[in-house]
Design an enzyme around this catalytic site. Structure first.
Site, mmCIF file in Angstrom:
data_model
loop_
_atom_site.group_PDB
_atom_site.id
_atom_site.type_symbol
_atom_site.label_atom_id
_atom_site.label_comp_id
_atom_site.label_asym_id
_atom_site.label_seq_id
_atom_site.Cartn_x
_atom_site.Cartn_y
_atom_site.Cartn_z
ATOM 1 N N ASP A 81 -4.073 13.522 4.858
ATOM 2 C CA ASP A 81 -3.009 12.706 5.387
ATOM 3 C C ASP A 81 -1.538 13.137 5.226
ATOM 4 O O ASP A 81 -1.538 14.030 4.232
ATOM 5 C CB ASP A 81 -2.871 11.397 4.454
ATOM 6 N N SER A 82 -0.588 12.808 5.784
ATOM 7 C CA SER A 82 0.671 13.291 5.582
ATOM 8 C C SER A 82 1.333 12.944 4.137
ATOM 9 O O SER A 82 2.204 13.747 3.659
ATOM 10 C CB SER A 82 1.732 12.650 6.517
ATOM 11 N N HIS B 109 0.712 2.907 6.409
ATOM 12 C CA HIS B 109 1.570 2.111 5.643
ATOM 13 C C HIS B 109 1.438 0.699 5.850
ATOM 14 O O HIS B 109 1.934 -0.147 4.985
ATOM 15 C CB HIS B 109 2.844 2.654 5.350
ATOM 16 N N GLU C 136 7.824 2.482 1.301
ATOM 17 C CA GLU C 136 8.019 3.805 0.285
ATOM 18 C C GLU C 136 9.097 3.692 -0.595
ATOM 19 O O GLU C 136 9.390 4.287 -1.653
ATOM 20 C CB GLU C 136 8.185 5.361 1.104
ATOM 21 N N CYS D 186 -0.792 2.569 11.530
ATOM 22 C CA CYS D 186 0.021 3.450 10.570
ATOM 23 C C CYS D 186 -0.466 3.071 9.283
ATOM 24 O O CYS D 186 -0.993 1.808 8.995
ATOM 25 C CB CYS D 186 1.302 3.116 10.607
ATOM 26 N N CYS E 295 -4.413 9.916 8.774
ATOM 27 C CA CYS E 295 -3.237 9.583 9.127
ATOM 28 C C CYS E 295 -3.205 9.439 10.873
ATOM 29 O O CYS E 295 -3.644 10.182 11.532
ATOM 30 C CB CYS E 295 -2.364 10.802 8.909
HETATM 31 N N1 I24 Z 1 4.494 3.802 -1.383
HETATM 32 C C1 I24 Z 1 4.324 4.949 -0.665
HETATM 33 N N2 I24 Z 1 4.781 6.171 -0.979
HETATM 34 C C2 I24 Z 1 5.848 6.144 -1.913
HETATM 35 C C3 I24 Z 1 5.370 3.970 -2.541
HETATM 36 C C4 I24 Z 1 6.115 4.986 -2.588
HETATM 37 N N3 I24 Z 1 7.011 5.035 -3.850
HETATM 38 C C5 I24 Z 1 6.820 3.731 -4.214
HETATM 39 N N4 I24 Z 1 5.783 2.931 -3.418
HETATM 40 N N5 I24 Z 1 6.473 7.217 -2.059
HETATM 41 O O1 I24 Z 1 3.314 4.831 0.351
HETATM 42 C C6 I24 Z 1 6.366 8.450 -1.159
HETATM 43 C C7 I24 Z 1 7.192 9.892 -1.492
HETATM 44 N N6 I24 Z 1 6.553 10.074 -2.688
HETATM 45 C C8 I24 Z 1 5.012 10.394 -2.858
HETATM 46 C C9 I24 Z 1 4.512 10.981 -4.016
HETATM 47 O O2 I24 Z 1 5.164 12.114 -4.267
HETATM 48 C C10 I24 Z 1 6.594 12.172 -4.184
HETATM 49 C C11 I24 Z 1 7.346 11.443 -3.115
HETATM 50 C C12 I24 Z 1 2.535 3.694 0.335
HETATM 51 C C13 I24 Z 1 1.503 3.566 -0.528
HETATM 52 C C14 I24 Z 1 0.126 3.315 -0.068
HETATM 53 C C15 I24 Z 1 -0.950 3.396 -0.767
HETATM 54 C C16 I24 Z 1 5.408 1.663 -3.514
HETATM 55 C C17 I24 Z 1 3.724 1.702 -4.170
HETATM 56 C C18 I24 Z 1 3.343 1.830 -5.419
HETATM 57 C C19 I24 Z 1 2.403 1.986 -6.027
HETATM 58 C C20 I24 Z 1 1.242 1.422 -4.864
HETATM 59 C C21 I24 Z 1 1.411 1.010 -3.888
HETATM 60 C C22 I24 Z 1 2.880 1.176 -3.194
HETATM 61 F F1 I24 Z 1 4.306 2.431 -6.229
HETATM 62 F F2 I24 Z 1 3.235 0.588 -1.947
HETATM 63 N N1 DGL Z 2 0.668 8.627 7.572
HETATM 64 C C1 DGL Z 2 1.350 8.298 8.505
HETATM 65 C C2 DGL Z 2 0.660 7.547 9.787
HETATM 66 O O1 DGL Z 2 -0.287 6.936 9.338
HETATM 67 C C3 DGL Z 2 2.607 7.654 8.262
HETATM 68 C C4 DGL Z 2 3.786 8.398 7.429
HETATM 69 C C5 DGL Z 2 4.209 9.478 8.037
HETATM 70 O O2 DGL Z 2 5.028 9.083 9.013
HETATM 71 O O3 DGL Z 2 3.890 10.687 7.749
HETATM 72 O O4 DGL Z 2 1.099 7.503 10.746
#
Ligand code: I24
Ligand code: DGL
Length: 271
Positions: A12-13, A188, A154, A186, A75
């Site tokens: 995944d991305s 998310h 995120e 997607c 992804c």
């Molecule tokens: N959810 C996602 N990505 C993040 C996040 C999040 N931060 C808080 N939550 N960060 O995706 C992305 C960038 N990061 C990634 C790790 O390395 C550094 C950069 C959705 C998650 C899908 C499983 C909110 C959050 C959380 C815990 C569980 C779920 C959730 F903190 F949405």
């Molecule tokens: N994993 C990507 C998707 O399902 C969403 C996050 C991204 O843009 O990289 O399309």
């Protein structure tokens, strides 16, 4: 002898593909799992297709070297642009998230008025639309890119009033087409499911592409006789990230409700 104990690989991305892994851990508890999230280069959604294809190949080569028995492109954006090419060039079963989602939508829909939401890359590719119309030429497909949704999730705002406002405003043009089924195309979007359902109305069927994909993985394991029935020895779940191990682990351990996790940082440049 190639063993059925070999792990299933997920790419995944970033961390979004963990929505697919969570479902895999539920549906396939005896399977060993390797996950690779390219968090350092996330998001893929706004990137040009050629770049997403290159990154997806790098991830694929890394996991092939770990002797996986099946590859899941978790992804949607990567599936949209790279699945066909990767499928043709590797000799293990490869499955993406788009076809299972399209098939489930057609099963759920009465009217064949189907809406698809995803990243810019996914929607631009038109792959959901072509999969749907290949299977049901009468399908009326309305696709919409929702570039604000991934940043919402995120930034931990999935349940906020801001999310309600953004989702309602973004999906307003889709409601005009009166779909009876909406594909969340997607990784998310399942986190926004309650809000999306509320905005679209209770009658609209929401399709979680990732969850449908795991059902297909299960059927493919049967078909290729690849099930791991021997749950003797440790079950392993190994996670790799191109970004920070700590940040990956904090999100993943929370999401998957795991107290202890194996997370390793890797670099993909050169793969
Ligand atoms: N959810 C996602 N990505 C993040 C996040 C999040 N931060 C808080 N939550 N960060 O995706 C992305 C960038 N990061 C990634 C790790 O390395 C550094 C950069 C959705 C998650 C899908 C499983 C909110 C959050 C959380 C815990 C569980 C779920 C959730 F903190 F949405
Ligand atoms: N994993 C990507 C998707 O399902 C969403 C996050 C991204 O843009 O990289 O399309």
């Amino acid at each position: 002898m190639l063993s059925n104990k070999r792990p299933i690989g997920f790419i995944d991305s970033g961390v979004g593909g963990l929505t697919v892994v969570k479902e895999a851990m539920r549906q396939l508890p005896n399977e060993n799992i390797i996950y690779l999230g390219d968090t350092a280069r996330c998001p893929y959604g706004p990137r040009p297709a050629e770049q997403v294809i290159e990154f997806t190949w790098q991830m694929t080569r890394f996991l092939l070297a770990q002797e996986i028995k099946m590859l899941v492109i978790a992804c949607n954006t990567a599936t949209a642009v790279a699945l066909d090419e990767i499928k043709k060039n590797v000799d293990i079963p490869v499955i993406g998230v788009i076809e299972p989602g399209a098939r489930a939508a057609l099963k759920a829909s009465n009217t064949h008025q189907i809406a698809v939401i995803g990243t810019q890359g996914t929607v631009k590719s038109g792959v959901y639309q072509s999969e749907l119309q290949k299977k049901a030429p009468d399908a009326q497909v309305e696709s919409l890119a929702c570039p604000k949704f991934v940043p919402l999730v995120e930034s931990n705002q999935s349940h906020s009033s801001i999310a309600k406002k953004v989702v309602a405003e973004t999906l307003a043009p889709l409601k005009v087409a009166r779909p009876d089924t909406l594909i969340m195309g997607c990784t998310h979007y399942p986190l926004l499911r309650p809000i999306i359902q509320n905005v679209m109305g209770d009658e609209v069927h929401l399709i979680d592409s990732g969850a449908e994909t795991v059902s297909d993985v299960s059927a493919l394991l049967d078909y290729f006789q690849l099930n791991n029935y021997h749950h003797t020895g440790e079950k392993t779940c190994q996670f790799y990230t191109t970004g920070s191990e700590k940040m990956f682990e904090s999100i993943a351990s929370d999401w998957l409700a795991l107290a202890k996790m194996n997370v390793k940082h890797i670099d993909l440049e050169g793969n």
